[in-house]
Design an enzyme around this catalytic site. Sequence first.
Site: not given
Length: 533
Positions: A15, A193, A381, A383-384, A507, A509
Site C-alpha cells: 500500500l 473499517q 557489480c 555489470g562490471l 553499488h 545507486e
Amino acid sequence: MAKHIFVTGGVVSSLGKGITAASLGHLLKARGYKVTMQKMDPYLNVDPGTMSPFQHGEVFVTEDGHEGDLDLGHYERFIDENLTRDSNFTQGSIYKTLIARERHGDFLGGTVQVIPHVTDAIKDKLRSIARQTGADVVISEIGGTVGDIEGLPFIEAARQFKKEQPAGSVLFVHVTLVPYIAAAHEVKTKPTQHSVKELRSLGVQPDFIICRSDHEITDGVRRKIASFCDVDFDDVLACEDCDSIYEVPISLYEQGFDVSALAKLGLPPRKIDLAPLRGFIDASRNVKGQVDIAVVGKYVSLPDAYLSVIEALHHAGAANGVAVNVRLVDGEELTAANAAEVLGQADGILVPGGFGNRAFEGKIEAARFARENNVPYLGICLGLQAAVCEFARHVAGLEGATSAEFDEGAPHKVIDLMPEQEGVEDKGGTMRLGAYPCVLQEGTRAAAAYSSPLISERHRHRFEVNNSYRSQLEEAGLVFSGTSPDGRLVEMVELPNHPWFVASQAHPEFKSRPTSPHPLFCDFIKAARAQQL
C-alpha cells in the site's frame, strides 16, 4: 527520551507504508528533529539477502553491510540519513537469537515463549535504536498486513511498548486501502473499517488513519471513517496516488500531518524547511527532453528488483534537466542477432547487479553493443564483470573468457572468487558487504565524475576481477580507474576512447538521494543526453 511512531498497514500489502513512514520522517527532519527509522519484517528469513528479488524486490545494503528490506532505501532517500543493521530486523533474526540463547543455557528451567520472550526481544530492538542514534523520534514500520498470523508478535510488542512508555510518547499510524468500485462509482470504506476493527481487537487504537486510494477521498468519506473507527476527523488523511512518490510528503504536510503528530507527542512544531524537496520536485516537473536508458537485467518482470537504480536515474535526470525513460530489457532474450534492434534507440545502457548465469550472456551482449556503437554504458557489480568478460573476449583475444561463478573449467576465468570467500559455505550475510574505500586514478572519467581521488561505495559480491589478467587487459586498452587502497582489488573500469563507458564493482545507486543525486549517475545521464546533440 525518544518518541516512537509505529506504522501499520491494513487490507492489502504494497500500500505504501514505507513511503508514508518515510514521508513523515522527512517532514519531522525538515522541522529540525533528529529522526531515525526502522523496519520490522515478520517473515522467518534472518534477512532478505538470500531471497529472490522476484519474492521481495531489491536487497538494500547499508553502510555497515546489512542486507535489508527495500524500504530502507526509501527511508534513506527521504530522510537523507545513512541507516544501519539496527534499522531492520526480522522475526527470523529474533528467533535465531533466542534459540541460540536457549541452547547456551540462558533460559535453564524456563519455557521460551512468544510472550514474553519474543515480544521482549522486539522491544529491546526499539529501545536499542533509540539509544544508539540519540533520535528525537523513531519511526518503526511493521511489515505485512494487520491480521497476518506472523505479524501478531510485532503488534503485541508495540502494544506493550506503548503501555510501558510515558503517556503521549507513542503514536500509531494505520495505512489502509480505500478502494474504488467502478460498478458503484464510489470509494468504499468497509475494508478500512474491518482493518481498524482487527487492529483494535489486538489492543491497538490508531491515532491516525492514512487512506490510500487512486480516487479522491472526500471529506464525507473521511467523516465516515472517523466515525466508525473512533478517530478524529482531522486525523483521517487522504493519500491519493501522486505523479511522484516525492510529492507524498508535500501532500501530507498540506493536511497538517506532521503538526498533528508533533502535538500528540508533546513536541513543538518548529519552522519547517521544505525548499530542497520542493526544488527537486520542481526540477522534475520542468525537465526538457527525454533520454532513453535501457536497463538490461534478469528480474525485469518486477521493477522493484532494481528500485534504487531506477530512483538514482530519475534523481540524475532531474539534476540534468531531462526526463529519464527507463526501459527494462530482459537479458535472457538479448542476443548478438537482436541487440541492434533492441538497444539501437537507447541513449544509454545500464547493466545492474545480479546473481546466477541466467541472462549473463545477454548482459555481455549489452556491453558489447555499447562499446562497439559508442553508447554510454554504466555497469554495476555484475555489470562490471560482464563488461570485463566482453572486453576480454572481443578485444583482448581471450576466447571464452567468463566468470568462475558460471564455469569453473573455463579457459580464461577473468572474474574469479575472492580469496577470502574460499571455503565459505553459508550463503546468508557472508559476501563482501557494506562500504569500502576506493582510490581513483587521476585523469579518468570516474575521477572527473566524483571530483575526488578517494571515494567510498557499498558492495555486495563474492567475485572480483582476476588479478592474473589485469596486465593483459590493460595492455589491450582497458583502464582500471579505481582500486582498493592497497591496489589488490579492482573497483572500477572504463574505456578511454569511448564517449562514456564506466563500470563499478560497487553499488552507487544505494547512496543516491533526490536532493543529492549520485555523481556517477549524473555523469552517465549527462553523457546519454550528449548522444542526442
